[in-house]
Write a protein that holds these residues in place. Structure first.
Motif, PDB file in Angstrom:
ATOM      1  N   UNK A 554      43.153  42.461  49.118  1.00  0.00           N
ATOM      2  CA  UNK A 554      44.226  42.424  48.344  1.00  0.00           C
ATOM      3  C   UNK A 554      43.716  41.157  47.090  1.00  0.00           C
ATOM      4  N   UNK A 555      42.642  40.680  47.244  1.00  0.00           N
ATOM      5  CA  UNK A 555      41.805  39.478  46.357  1.00  0.00           C
ATOM      6  C   UNK A 555      41.174  40.077  45.407  1.00  0.00           C
ATOM      7  N   UNK A 556      41.691  40.067  44.031  1.00  0.00           N
ATOM      8  CA  UNK A 556      40.890  40.722  43.054  1.00  0.00           C
ATOM      9  C   UNK A 556      40.546  39.633  41.868  1.00  0.00           C
ATOM     10  N   UNK A 557      41.342  38.556  41.692  1.00  0.00           N
ATOM     11  CA  UNK A 557      41.141  37.610  40.671  1.00  0.00           C
ATOM     12  C   UNK A 557      40.680  36.140  41.050  1.00  0.00           C
ATOM     13  N   UNK A 558      40.186  35.471  40.167  1.00  0.00           N
ATOM     14  CA  UNK A 558      39.606  34.342  40.116  1.00  0.00           C
ATOM     15  C   UNK A 558      40.808  33.346  40.678  1.00  0.00           C
TER      16      UNK A 558
END
Length: 599
Positions: A554-558
């Motif tokens: 669920x980690x997609x962004x900086x």
């Protein structure tokens, strides 16, 4: 690398629900934490014995070796007995580790570090006795072929005693390098985990800049195999040379061609017994019962049975030759009818009972897996191997070819005290080592966790050997986090086109559900309706596979990555175990913060 498959019917080598992070914590605890009560008790006993022996050594050096029980006939006795005993114990340590490495034995991971350290400390004890026996230890450098104040005084290269100096010093050097090389990943682990700036500095120096890169591991593997291949024949040659101290003489009972293989087998036999003793002590004082298991103890006992059988055959051959030769002088040899019924009968029967009879109890599986009985047997074998060396030296020298030179040996309190002091010194060094260096190779234990860990074996036992044990997930997780992922969603593009790649690269949500939820609660949940995903591959250390795993979590962004702290790094290592320490080492959060600001 070890295979990730092992039949569930096999006993696990790592007990408990252990993760990669747990292994680092458990192995590092004796170094980073405080010593427990058991450690202090054993250390106090060892320190007292060492101080007793130190006093006896000082008394010997200041007075002369006449304080020992030596006489004109028996010029070698208690001191050289102890020297050969310690050399035998030391020579087995590196051999155990090297041979098990070459044969890729998984159970080596829990015993190799103790075996290698035992070699170093045992050789130190062995070296003390010849130096003290010189009478003037400050002139010990005379045994080295270097220019000296006498100009023309050079060592006798024909003497087996000089061969000992070169053989043992060479073996010690190779063993030190082999031992230190194996410690590099563990030094780096302590360096990264400690909160003390002083410890971080010291272990940073000791680890030689280890970073855990692929190149580091490649060189580590190559050097370990080369050193193992070098150390294995070196062990055989060194104790063969020690046997030449006796075999090249004309003393009855010593002048024998069986001595080289006989001494090597005896050294391995006594060495395994000492490693067994140390393992049982260390698993208790360092709380490592989950890593040094009953299965490890049983494997060691099986090797003891094998080497004990070889030594038994050698004893029978020696006894037979002494009888069959018909030479009357051979009847006074250490393994003969004369020795069994003569004045040293007690030493002869101590040898037979300790080395031949008691080890036979290990054929019984219940006793072979009993920790207390194994410890007792290991101690008895060590005692028996000491009596073997005592019998070889003292009994054979006590009755020479001239009856006028016959004599008996009686040890003094200085003989006994010096020997007990070296035992105390050995355990002092080993216990201090256990408080400063990891006694288990944590990096190597991690390589067998998926194949031999209890928790992974349970999964295979429940789901079967062919079950993937992973959950297929959608590309964009639901708002409730990865725990709410469901099947049959519409994917814009699959993670992997091949089924086996999906299996290898998917995250095991069943095992790590709580940890994943904790991770997302800290870094935030991605909402595909209001947010757009970033190219995480721009972060140094994140490749396509790692980006895929982060997406599954669920980690997609900086923005999410920039919120990671040491706690989140540890959680990530436990969930994605292939590259432990990578996120923290490459500072993903710092990189992500810069990339976020650039956007």
């Amino acid at each position: 690398m070890s295979s990730h498959y092992e039949a569930p019917i096999r006993e696990p080598l790592v007990l408990g629900e252990k993760s990669y992070h747990d292994i680092s914590v458990d192995v590092g605890a004796p170094v980073l934490g405080k010593a427990n009560k058991s450690w202090w008790i054993v250390f106090t006993i060892a320190l007292i014995a060492f101080l007793w022996g130190l006093g006896c050594i000082i008394y010997t050096v200041s007075t002369g070796i006449g304080v020992w029980g030596l006489n004109k006939t028996i010029g070698w006795a208690w001191d050289i007995t102890n020297f050969v005993w310690w050399v035998g114990i030391g020579h087995a340590g590196t051999l155990i580790s090297a041979v098990l490495l070459l044969f890729r034995q998984k159970w080596r991971m829990a015993v190799n570090r103790s075996a290698e350290a035992m070699t170093i400390f045992a050789v130190v004890q062995a070296g003390l006795f010849p130096i003290i026996h010189m009478g003037r230890p400050w002139l010990a450098y005379w045994v080295l072929p270097i220019p000296n104040q006498f100009g023309s005084l050079w060592v006798n290269f024909n003497s087996p005693l000089l061969w000992d100096v070169f053989a043992i010093s060479t073996y010690l050097s190779v063993s030190l390098v082999f031992w230190w090389t194996g410690l590099l990943p563990d030094f780096a682990m302590i360096r990264d985990r400690t909160q003390s700036p002083f410890q971080k500095k010291i272990y940073g120096i000791l680890s030689f800049g280890w970073s855990g890169r692929v190149k580091d591991w490649q060189r580590f593997e190559e050097v370990s195999l080369v050193l193992a291949g070098l150390a294995t024949p070196l062990v055989l040659s060194v104790h063969t040379i020690v046997s030449f101290d006796f075999a090249t003489s004309v003393v009855p009972g010593w002048h024998s061609t069986i001595y080289p293989p006989y001494f090597v087998a005896g050294a391995i036999f006594s060495g395994f017994a000492m490693v067994q003793t140390l393992l049982i002590i260390m698993r208790k004082v360092s709380n490592l019962e989950n890593y040094i298991t009953v299965l490890h103890i049983e494997y060691m006992n099986k090797v003891i049975l094998l080497t004990g059988g070889i030594v038994t055959v050698a004893y029978l051959i020696e006894y037979f030759i002494a009888w069959y030769s018909g030479v009357p002088y051979e009847n006074y040899a250490y393994l003969s009818f004369g020795a069994a019924t003569g004045p040293y009968w007690w030493a002869f029967w101590a040898l037979i009972i300790c080395n031949l009879i008691v080890p036979l109890t290990l054929w019984v599986k219940k006793l072979r897996r009993n920790i207390v009985w194994t410890f007792i047997v290991a101690l008895i074998i060590n005692i028996g191997m000491w009596f073997e060396r005592f019998d070889i030296i003292v009994i054979d020298l006590s009755k020479d070819r001239l009856t006028s030179t016959w004599a008996m040996f009686q040890p003094t309190f200085v003989d006994i005290g010096t020997f007990m002091g070296t035992i105390g010194f050995f355990f002092v060094l080993f216990l201090l080592y256990a408080r400063t260096f990891p006694v288990i190779a944590q990096a190597e234990v991690k390589t067998i966790l998926k194949s031999s860990g209890e928790s992974f074996k349970k999964l295979r036992a429940i789901h079967g050997d062919d079950h993937s044990h992973v959950q297929t997930v959608e590309e964009y997780p639901a708002d409730a986090g990865p725990a709410a992922n469901t099947l049959d969603k519409n994917f814009e593009s699959p993670f992997n086109s091949a089924e086996d790649e999906v299996e290898n690269n998917a995250v095991d949500f069943e095992m790590h559900k709580g940890k994943i939820d904790n991770l997302l609660s800290a870094v935030g949940v991605f909402n595909p309706e209001t947010q757009s995903q970033d190219d995480l591959k721009k972060i140094n250390g994140v490749g396509p596979v790692m980006e895929q795993k982060l997406h599954q979590l669920g980690i997609f962004t900086f923005e999410q990555v920039s919120r990671m702290t040491d706690r989140e790094y540890d959680l990530l290592d436990e969930i994605i175990s292939e590259f432990p320490g990578r996120a923290k080492r490459d500072d993903w959060a710092g990189q992500a913060l810069i990339l976020k600001n650039e956007n």
